[in-house]
Design a protein around this motif. Structure first.
Motif, PDB file in Angstrom:
ATOM      1  N   MET A 228       0.826  -1.206   0.000  1.00 50.62           N
ATOM      2  CA  MET A 228       0.000   0.000   0.000  1.00 50.62           C
ATOM      3  C   MET A 228       0.863   1.261   0.000  1.00 50.62           C
ATOM      4  SD  MET A 228      -3.338  -0.964   2.312  1.00 50.62           S
ATOM      5  CE  MET A 228      -4.243   0.433   1.660  1.00 50.62           C
ATOM      6  N   ARG A 229       2.011   1.188   0.631  1.00 50.08           N
ATOM      7  CA  ARG A 229       2.941   2.335   0.579  1.00 50.08           C
ATOM      8  C   ARG A 229       3.390   2.572  -0.857  1.00 50.08           C
ATOM      9  NH1 ARG A 229       4.742   6.401  -0.087  1.00 50.08           N
ATOM     10  NH2 ARG A 229       6.650   7.354   0.712  1.00 50.08           N
ATOM     11  N   ARG A 230       3.670   1.504  -1.581  1.00 44.76           N
ATOM     12  CA  ARG A 230       4.081   1.650  -2.973  1.00 44.76           C
ATOM     13  C   ARG A 230       2.921   2.169  -3.835  1.00 44.76           C
ATOM     14  NH1 ARG A 230       7.256   3.487  -6.677  1.00 44.76           N
ATOM     15  NH2 ARG A 230       7.306   2.253  -8.604  1.00 44.76           N
ATOM     16  N   ALA A 313      -5.769  -0.983  -3.169  1.00 42.30           N
ATOM     17  CA  ALA A 313      -6.180   0.333  -3.662  1.00 42.30           C
ATOM     18  C   ALA A 313      -5.438   1.443  -2.936  1.00 42.30           C
ATOM     19  CB  ALA A 313      -7.690   0.506  -3.472  1.00 42.30           C
ATOM     20  N   SER A 314      -5.253   2.537  -3.638  1.00 44.47           N
ATOM     21  CA  SER A 314      -4.848   3.791  -3.015  1.00 44.47           C
ATOM     22  C   SER A 314      -5.953   4.810  -3.273  1.00 44.47           C
ATOM     23  CB  SER A 314      -3.496   4.270  -3.562  1.00 44.47           C
ATOM     24  OG  SER A 314      -3.497   4.319  -4.980  1.00 44.47           O
ATOM     25  N   ASP A 315      -5.899   5.941  -2.574  1.00 40.74           N
ATOM     26  CA  ASP A 315      -6.989   6.923  -2.675  1.00 40.74           C
ATOM     27  C   ASP A 315      -6.429   8.283  -2.272  1.00 40.74           C
ATOM     28  OD1 ASP A 315      -9.443   8.110  -2.952  1.00 40.74           O
ATOM     29  OD2 ASP A 315     -10.432   7.018  -1.348  1.00 40.74           O
ATOM     30  N   ILE A 316      -6.311   9.193  -3.244  1.00 36.07           N
ATOM     31  CA  ILE A 316      -5.699  10.507  -3.007  1.00 36.07           C
ATOM     32  C   ILE A 316      -6.494  11.567  -3.757  1.00 36.07           C
ATOM     33  CG2 ILE A 316      -3.576  11.870  -3.193  1.00 36.07           C
ATOM     34  CD1 ILE A 316      -2.011   9.256  -3.470  1.00 36.07           C
ATOM     35  N   THR A 317      -6.668  12.725  -3.136  1.00 39.61           N
ATOM     36  CA  THR A 317      -7.272  13.875  -3.808  1.00 39.61           C
ATOM     37  C   THR A 317      -6.395  15.102  -3.589  1.00 39.61           C
ATOM     38  OG1 THR A 317      -9.480  13.000  -3.361  1.00 39.61           O
ATOM     39  CG2 THR A 317      -9.348  15.281  -4.078  1.00 39.61           C
ATOM     40  N   ARG A 318      -6.239  15.865  -4.652  1.00 38.89           N
ATOM     41  CA  ARG A 318      -5.528  17.141  -4.570  1.00 38.89           C
ATOM     42  C   ARG A 318      -6.282  18.199  -5.383  1.00 38.89           C
ATOM     43  NH1 ARG A 318      -3.463  14.923  -0.920  1.00 38.89           N
ATOM     44  NH2 ARG A 318      -1.225  14.688  -0.473  1.00 38.89           N
TER      45      ARG A 318
END
Length: 482
Positions: A228-230, A313-318
């Protein structure tokens, strides 16, 4: 001649990447990329230890889905993959609680090796012999034998733990509704036989699997944390690069495509969800996925996008400015959201005893405090949640994007879980709020691992400090290192 498969032989004789066939993806001690085979054994053991004597667990693979008479790229069922690592379609699993050395008996039902003509169309499937060896299975049978195997086991079982909802009738008609869409592409006699078995399983024996398996999935092993870090690193770097890529006249779809390209180029198998790329007023639409308008200088782009990497999964918003520099009103709202997000991440500390529910309540207080420092805002809590911040702060993250099933939002955070922290403010164009803030939508979302030594942001590569966001947009952040 040796029957051992040749390393890097093409075409592969396996239905998925394994250490024998794809050593560039899977290490010798791993069953799937990044996850050792011992992890899968431990998952099964811990699950069966939770169940009463005589219990069986039944999982079916995900259905094959079609578009324009062709199949989508297949993604395995999350629970079955978590327990086995098996990634091929046409699969079922029965785990029986036994008083054996490892506490269970595992039977895998799969398609097995294909004929030459079948393989010519869709490629190889892992043979029964290879499946038994590679996936540490006690018994491997053809998927066509699954109905009769289930029939022979359910009557002696104390309970049947399955993914289906508990039926309301006296027999398992809901099991039929759950499973048949997954298997209805198989031959008609198979579908008929399975339907007959599912339709007579007594409701008194059926139990939901989710309350037993989801607590195990929630706590990530060290191997899962590394994967998950990757995933967060790949997605975070993609965010940084699309900030630099964005310019006036591009479409939101251009940005989406560039983001996906960067993730796939870095090794991600797919995006974890349909991306949100909302420019200008579209950034105030929380689940905007049309992504079909042009971006303009003076606007912000809010991009909620991330990859799935090796099953996680990853999940990011900017949110960032198209021109490369925030306008004063944009900076005001962004600073308010960022200040709240920083504090909320700091409060993901085990020593504080917070729950997701506590953190969400804090997010409402913090955002209201930050916004009320700006001229023209005098918000009550209900003003904030009704007009500016309508969504929840957080959800657990893992194999599925939202691992919220059976997750108690009121429970204290635990070591090893990964959650999102995603406050946002979306200012509608109404007289209730100062005009220069109208149509500004900002969300800042990170993936946070809970550890004994404090929260760890797994998505740190995605710029979020104002100086870093503007630097990324202007190409002075040193993105060549990414």
């Amino acid at each position: 001649m040796s029957s051992k498969p040749s390393l890097r032989a093409k075409p592969t004789t396996f239905g998925q990447p394994l250490a024998y066939s794809h050593p560039h993806l899977v290490k010798r001690n791993e069953l799937t990329p990044g996850i050792p085979r011992e992890d899968y054994m431990d998952r099964r053991r811990r699950l069966m230890d939770r169940l009463p004597p005589g219990s069986i667990v039944v999982c079916l693979g995900a259905p094959i889905k079609y578009m324009s008479a062709s199949t989508y790229r297949y993604r395995p069922d999350s629970d079955l993959w978590y327990l086995t690592g098996f990634e091929e379609p046409d699969v079922a699993l029965i785990l029986e609680k036994k008083s054996s050395s490892r506490g269970y008996w595992m039977t895998l039902f799969c398609a097995g090796e294909r004929s030459e003509s079948q393989g010519r169309w869709d490629g190889a499937r892992t043979s029964f012999e290879q499946s038994k060896l590679m996936f540490d299975v006690d018994d491997v049978q053809s998927i066509t034998k699954f109905p009769s195997a289930l029939k022979s086991r359910y009557s002696a079982a104390s309970y049947i733990y399955t993914e289906a909802q508990i039926p309301k009738k006296s027999v398992g008609s809901r099991l039929f509704d759950k499973y048949m869409p997954r298997m209805d592409h198989l031959p008609g006699d198979f579908v008929t036989a399975l339907g007959r078995v599912l339709d007579v399983i007594p409701v008194s024996k059926v139990r939901q699997l989710a309350p037993q398996i989801m607590p195990l999935r929630a706590i990530k092993s060290l191997s899962e944390q590394a994967v998950m870090r990757r995933a967060g690193q790949i997605s975070g770097r993609a965010h940084a690069k699309v900030m630099r890529f964005t310019e006036e006249g591009l479409s939101e779809a251009d940005i989406e495509a560039h983001f996906e390209y960067i993730c796939r180029r870095a090794g991600a198998q797919r995006l974890a969800y349909v991306p949100v790329v909302g420019s200008g007023p579209n950034g105030c639409i929380i689940h905007y996925t049309s992504n079909n308008q042009l971006v303009k200088n003076g606007e912000l782009v809010t991009i909620d996008a991330a990859c799935e990497y090796n099953g996680y999964a990853s999940d990011i918003t900017r949110s960032y400015p198209v021109s490369g520099e925030f306008t004063p009103p944009q900076r005001d709202i962004y600073s308010a959201v960022l200040a709240a997000q920083r504090q909320l991440i700091a409060e993901c500390d085990l020593s504080l005893g917070n729950s997701l529910q506590d953190l969400h309540a804090r997010s409402c207080d913090l955002l209201r405090q930050e916004l009320n420092q700006l001229p023209g805002f005098n918000l009550s809590k209900s003003d904030l949640t009704r007009h500016l911040y309508p969504h929840y702060l957080s959800h657990p993250l893992g194999i599925d994007l939202h691992e919220s099933q059976c997750f108690d939002r009121a429970a204290r955070l635990q070591e090893g879980i990964v959650i999102t922290i995603e406050p946002g403010v979306y200012v509608p164009p109404t007289s209730r709020f100062p005009k220069h803030y109208h149509n500004i939508g900002i969300r800042i979302e990170d993936m946070v691992l809970i550890t004994q030594s404090g929260p760890v942001v797994l998505s740190a590569e995605a710029p979020k400090e104002i100086v870093d966001v503007e630097g990324a947009c202007q190409g002075i952040l040193g993105l060549e290192a990414f």
